[in-house]
Design an enzyme around this catalytic site. Structure first.
Site, short mmCIF file in Angstrom:
data_model
loop_
_atom_site.label_atom_id
_atom_site.label_comp_id
_atom_site.label_asym_id
_atom_site.label_seq_id
_atom_site.Cartn_x
_atom_site.Cartn_y
_atom_site.Cartn_z
N TYR A 1 0.86 -1.25 0.14
CA TYR A 1 0.05 0.22 0.01
C TYR A 1 0.91 1.44 0.17
O TYR A 1 0.24 2.29 -0.17
CB TYR A 1 -0.97 0.02 1.38
N LYS B 1 3.99 -14.82 4.34
CA LYS B 1 4.23 -15.87 3.42
C LYS B 1 5.71 -16.16 3.20
O LYS B 1 6.60 -15.75 2.26
CB LYS B 1 3.72 -15.48 2.03
N ASP C 1 -1.70 -18.73 2.94
CA ASP C 1 -2.61 -19.40 2.19
C ASP C 1 -3.19 -20.46 3.18
O ASP C 1 -4.71 -21.06 3.03
CB ASP C 1 -2.05 -20.16 0.93
N ASP D 1 -5.76 -7.01 4.57
CA ASP D 1 -6.89 -6.69 3.90
C ASP D 1 -7.75 -7.84 3.43
O ASP D 1 -9.05 -7.98 3.56
CB ASP D 1 -6.46 -5.41 2.64
N ASP E 1 -11.69 -9.65 4.90
CA ASP E 1 -12.73 -9.86 4.18
C ASP E 1 -13.19 -11.30 4.39
O ASP E 1 -14.32 -11.66 4.64
CB ASP E 1 -12.53 -9.79 2.64
C1 IPM Z 1 -10.54 -1.89 3.33
C2 IPM Z 1 -10.58 -1.57 2.05
C3 IPM Z 1 -9.62 -0.45 1.52
C4 IPM Z 1 -8.07 -1.35 1.63
C5 IPM Z 1 -9.73 0.05 0.01
C6 IPM Z 1 -11.15 0.51 -0.22
C7 IPM Z 1 -8.54 0.95 -0.38
O1 IPM Z 1 -10.48 -2.57 1.23
O2 IPM Z 1 -10.63 -0.95 4.28
O3 IPM Z 1 -10.42 -3.00 3.74
O4 IPM Z 1 -7.86 -1.78 0.72
O5 IPM Z 1 -7.64 -1.15 2.67
MN MN Z 2 -10.55 -4.54 2.31
#
Ligand code: IPM
Ligand code: MN
Length: 340
Positions: free
Chosen positions: A133, A184, A217, A241, A245
């Protein structure tokens, strides 16, 4: 309660369901008796489409001066191609994370009833200002058959260490003191080695915390199959990130997932936001799940020193039993207010 000091909070409702869920979260904060002195900032996709403004230095400096920032969601509707990818992500969200040095992205998860991870509680501590990032890299011979694109991953000892230290601190506060480093290291040997050494070194100051390591993984399998194994996961920006999710999905959906972008030293306002996006398709229909925003507001209260109120809200969210879809945003908020 009226002579209680109020906390200065910047509110960025943003786009789609963002304004609705932040408004709902602020109602819950008020219901728990905490006074906030809020200022709204019109930022996000709608603002950008209106006048081209994303975020300037002056606004960033103004945001820095608040105790906290509560953000709803940022982004255009899916399929709306008027905003190039990265304009808002890099220009607004990441600019705040980097500019305010919000180096921790703390994401706690609790598996709701019926989810794969039902009953499990764990947290991801994601490094929030480095890794891929950081934007290291570039393009050569753009658009030609000889095009070169590089995208580096920045890992500094300073950045890794402060993140790992925070993660150990969080792990040491758990009943089951466990920290899992996810990386990793078998392929990303340079960065992986740094993370491993730092975890080993910082861990010496936390002898009661059990330390574990998983390749990213493999962590994707374990998180689905045996999520009860985790306490605190610490990992780099990109793995964090992706993994958060997945963690959202196994614990009931990202409609429940809260996050805190923290500057633990408080040299800039910390930023609290639900993990979910703007969901334009349901904006204005009163169907949005406000629980992630409410939980983010609870993390914000914890950060500004209102631990009792934060715990009351977190407990009300944990005890929440209704069906979000049939209750709708307002119904969820009423139920939460009743159980505060
Ligand atoms: C998150 C989002 C952000 C990230 C995006 C929107 C830049 O996915 O906060 O997880 O990748 O950090
Ligand atoms: Mn995200």
């Amino acid at each position: 309660m009226s002579n209680q000091p109020s906390h200065r909070v910047a509110v960025i409702g943003g786009d789609g369901i963002g304004p609705e869920v932040t408004a709902a979260a602020l109602e819950v904060v008020a219901a728990v008796g905490i006074r906030l002195d809020t200022k709204e900032f019109d930022l996000g996709a709608a603002r950008y489409l209106h006048d081209g403004f994303v975020l300037d230095d002056a606004t960033l400096e103004e945001l820095r001066g608040f105790e906290a920032i509560l953000l709803g969601a940022i982004g255009p509707a899916i399929g709306d191609t008027r905003i190039a990818g990265g304009v808002l992500e890099r220009g607004l969200l990441l600019r705040m994370r980097f500019g305010l040095d919000l180096y921790i992205n703390y994401r706690p998860f609790r598996g709701v009833e019926g989810s794969l991870a039902e009953g499990c509680e764990f947290a991801i501590v994601r490094e929030n200002t480095e890794g891929p990032y950081a934007g290291e890299g570039g393009v050569l011979r753009y658009g030609t058959p000889q095009e070169v694109a590089t995208q580096g991953s920045v890992n500094t000892r300073f950045g890794v260490e402060r993140c790992v230290r925070y993660a150990f601190m969080r792990a040491s506060q758990l009943e089951r003191q466990k920290l899992t480093l996810v990386h990793k290291t078998n392929v990303l040997t340079f960065a992986g080695d740094l993370w491993r050494r730092v975890v080993a070194e910082v861990g010496e100051s936390f002898p009661d915390v059990e330390v574990d390591y998983q390749h990213v993984d493999a962590a994707c399998i374990y998180m689905v199959e045996t999520p009860e194994r985790y306490g605190v996961i610490v990992t780099d920006n990109l793995f964090g990130d992706i993994l958060s999710d997945l963690a959202g999905a196994v614990t009931g959906g990202i409609g429940f997932a809260a996050s805190a972008n923290l500057n633990p030293e408080r040299t800039g306002a910390s930023l609290f936001e639900p993990v979910h996006g703007a969901a334009h398709d349901i904006a204005g229909t009163k169907k949005a799940n406000p629980l992630a925003a409410v939980s983010s507001a609870a993390l914000m209260l914890e950060h500004v020193g209102e631990s009792d109120a934060a715990q009351r809200i977190a407990r009300a969210v944990a005890d929440f039993e209704g069906d979000v879809t049939s209750l709708g945003t307002d119904g969820v908020i009423i139920q939460l207010q009743e159980s505060l």
